[in-house]
Enzyme design. Sequence first.
Site, PDB file in Angstrom:
ATOM      1  N   SER A 138       0.869  -1.192   0.000  1.00  0.00           N
ATOM      2  CA  SER A 138       0.000   0.000   0.000  1.00  0.00           C
ATOM      3  C   SER A 138       0.899   1.233   0.000  1.00  0.00           C
ATOM      4  O   SER A 138       2.101   1.126   0.335  1.00  0.00           O
ATOM      5  CB  SER A 138      -0.848  -0.015   1.278  1.00  0.00           C
ATOM      6  OG  SER A 138      -1.467   1.236   1.499  1.00  0.00           O
ATOM      7  N   TYR A 151      -1.837  -1.146  10.450  1.00  0.00           N
ATOM      8  CA  TYR A 151      -1.824  -1.304   8.987  1.00  0.00           C
ATOM      9  C   TYR A 151      -0.501  -0.792   8.417  1.00  0.00           C
ATOM     10  O   TYR A 151       0.140  -1.447   7.594  1.00  0.00           O
ATOM     11  CB  TYR A 151      -3.015  -0.530   8.422  1.00  0.00           C
ATOM     12  CG  TYR A 151      -3.296  -0.729   6.956  1.00  0.00           C
ATOM     13  CD1 TYR A 151      -4.087  -1.793   6.511  1.00  0.00           C
ATOM     14  CD2 TYR A 151      -2.803   0.153   6.003  1.00  0.00           C
ATOM     15  CE1 TYR A 151      -4.364  -1.967   5.156  1.00  0.00           C
ATOM     16  CE2 TYR A 151      -3.078  -0.010   4.655  1.00  0.00           C
ATOM     17  CZ  TYR A 151      -3.858  -1.065   4.234  1.00  0.00           C
ATOM     18  OH  TYR A 151      -4.127  -1.227   2.889  1.00  0.00           O
TER      19      TYR A 151
HETATM   20  P1  NAD Z   1     -11.520  -6.099   0.388  1.00  0.00           P
HETATM   21  O1  NAD Z   1     -12.047  -5.938   1.768  1.00  0.00           O
HETATM   22  O2  NAD Z   1     -12.375  -5.775  -0.788  1.00  0.00           O
HETATM   23  O3  NAD Z   1     -10.982  -7.576   0.169  1.00  0.00           O
HETATM   24  C1  NAD Z   1     -10.211  -8.218   1.129  1.00  0.00           C
HETATM   25  C2  NAD Z   1     -10.177  -9.681   0.803  1.00  0.00           C
HETATM   26  O4  NAD Z   1      -9.433 -10.336   1.829  1.00  0.00           O
HETATM   27  C3  NAD Z   1     -11.557 -10.334   0.779  1.00  0.00           C
HETATM   28  O5  NAD Z   1     -11.572 -11.339  -0.212  1.00  0.00           O
HETATM   29  C4  NAD Z   1     -11.654 -10.962   2.177  1.00  0.00           C
HETATM   30  O6  NAD Z   1     -12.538 -12.053   2.235  1.00  0.00           O
HETATM   31  C5  NAD Z   1     -10.233 -11.381   2.355  1.00  0.00           C
HETATM   32  N1  NAD Z   1      -9.863 -11.613   3.758  1.00  0.00           N
HETATM   33  C6  NAD Z   1      -9.991 -10.777   4.812  1.00  0.00           C
HETATM   34  N2  NAD Z   1      -9.561 -11.393   5.930  1.00  0.00           N
HETATM   35  C7  NAD Z   1      -9.158 -12.643   5.574  1.00  0.00           C
HETATM   36  C8  NAD Z   1      -8.628 -13.747   6.263  1.00  0.00           C
HETATM   37  N3  NAD Z   1      -8.405 -13.741   7.570  1.00  0.00           N
HETATM   38  N4  NAD Z   1      -8.349 -14.861   5.551  1.00  0.00           N
HETATM   39  C9  NAD Z   1      -8.576 -14.930   4.220  1.00  0.00           C
HETATM   40  N5  NAD Z   1      -9.068 -13.904   3.517  1.00  0.00           N
HETATM   41  C10 NAD Z   1      -9.356 -12.772   4.184  1.00  0.00           C
HETATM   42  O7  NAD Z   1     -10.161  -5.246   0.385  1.00  0.00           O
HETATM   43  P2  NAD Z   1      -9.295  -4.621  -0.800  1.00  0.00           P
HETATM   44  O8  NAD Z   1      -9.442  -3.150  -0.735  1.00  0.00           O
HETATM   45  O9  NAD Z   1      -9.526  -5.332  -2.085  1.00  0.00           O
HETATM   46  O10 NAD Z   1      -7.847  -4.943  -0.252  1.00  0.00           O
HETATM   47  C11 NAD Z   1      -7.018  -5.947  -0.770  1.00  0.00           C
HETATM   48  C12 NAD Z   1      -5.581  -5.639  -0.412  1.00  0.00           C
HETATM   49  O11 NAD Z   1      -5.183  -4.407  -0.994  1.00  0.00           O
HETATM   50  C13 NAD Z   1      -5.341  -5.500   1.094  1.00  0.00           C
HETATM   51  O12 NAD Z   1      -4.112  -6.081   1.438  1.00  0.00           O
HETATM   52  C14 NAD Z   1      -5.287  -4.002   1.293  1.00  0.00           C
HETATM   53  O13 NAD Z   1      -4.510  -3.643   2.386  1.00  0.00           O
HETATM   54  C15 NAD Z   1      -4.629  -3.571  -0.001  1.00  0.00           C
HETATM   55  N6  NAD Z   1      -4.859  -2.169  -0.358  1.00  0.00           N
HETATM   56  C16 NAD Z   1      -6.113  -1.680  -0.560  1.00  0.00           C
HETATM   57  C17 NAD Z   1      -6.279  -0.353  -0.912  1.00  0.00           C
HETATM   58  C18 NAD Z   1      -7.627   0.238  -1.183  1.00  0.00           C
HETATM   59  O14 NAD Z   1      -7.695   1.467  -1.351  1.00  0.00           O
HETATM   60  N7  NAD Z   1      -8.688  -0.521  -1.257  1.00  0.00           N
HETATM   61  C19 NAD Z   1      -5.167   0.478  -1.020  1.00  0.00           C
HETATM   62  C20 NAD Z   1      -3.913  -0.052  -0.799  1.00  0.00           C
HETATM   63  C21 NAD Z   1      -3.765  -1.380  -0.476  1.00  0.00           C
END
Ligand code: NAD
Length: 256
Positions: A138, A151
């Site tokens: 991130s 985080y």
């Molecule tokens: P999201 O909440 O849409 O998806 C998260 C996924 O992780 C889901 O499929 C959920 O079921 C799964 N998950 C959560 N806890 C779990 C566990 N204990 N075991 C197995 N699966 C689990 O989130 P997202 O925004 O798509 O985020 C995905 C990644 O991208 C994360 O690592 C997040 O930190 C990173 N990220 C997101 C953003 C953003 O703006 N959305 C920005 C930077 C980084």
Amino acid sequence: MLKNKTALVTGSTSGIGLGIALTLAKQGANIVLNGFGDHEGPKAEVEALGVKVGYHGADMSKPDEIAAMMQYIDQEFGGCDILVNNAGIQFVANVDEFPPDRWDAIIAINLSSAFHTMRLALPGMKQRGWGRVINIASTHGLVASAGKSAYVAAKHGLLGLTKAAALETATLPVTVNAICPGWVLTPLVQKQIDTRAEKEKLDPAEAKRQLLAEKQPSLQFTTPEELGALAVFLCSDAAINVRGQAWAMDGGWTAQ
Ligand code: NAD
């Protein structure tokens, strides 16, 4: 380009993970999905692209369940060639109010899970002579925001893990890199928009605009498709010398 390769994308039942899984499948990769909630819908979506698709519901905070998932991939797919460590959660509170159990959960899911999948996937990649690890970090792996200590710590740690593993594999056809997205409109971010709207009595569109304006100069969300395209590049032959990098795709967030 990725025919006969198998990609595990953790946390791929929604958001960025599902977007990356779909993009890799469009290049011919077989896909193993993981994550909570409905997985039949996402599985059907990826299967429609004509590749082999599996699902394992390992809780990424539990090392023994992660080991069972990696064993499932070895047995059903002949090993994991592309490992996308994407599962992640968020919790927002200042350090002195941060619930210890949320700290532990974020470190386990956002950081330690990547260590466990990597330690189990790397031997097979080395043996087969090809591998790609892509850790979804991130902007918060590069800079901090108040209220996100766990985080930020986990994502900075994930970049450290990425660099160390990249050096350990530097002479091999196995690369390890990280992608650092800025804001992406997924359920994880929608929750933060809803909290802002409620707290500051804003309508949802204004809350969204303010969230972007605060950090992301492009004023555009990064999309899962854009992140998927970067993952495909990292899997290409042209990216063989991209090693141990933290590649930001953040609309200028960390250029400031
Ligand atoms: P999201 O909440 O849409 O998806 C998260 C996924 O992780 C889901 O499929 C959920 O079921 C799964 N998950 C959560 N806890 C779990 C566990 N204990 N075991 C197995 N699966 C689990 O989130 P997202 O925004 O798509 O985020 C995905 C990644 O991208 C994360 O690592 C997040 O930190 C990173 N990220 C997101 C953003 C953003 O703006 N959305 C920005 C930077 C980084």
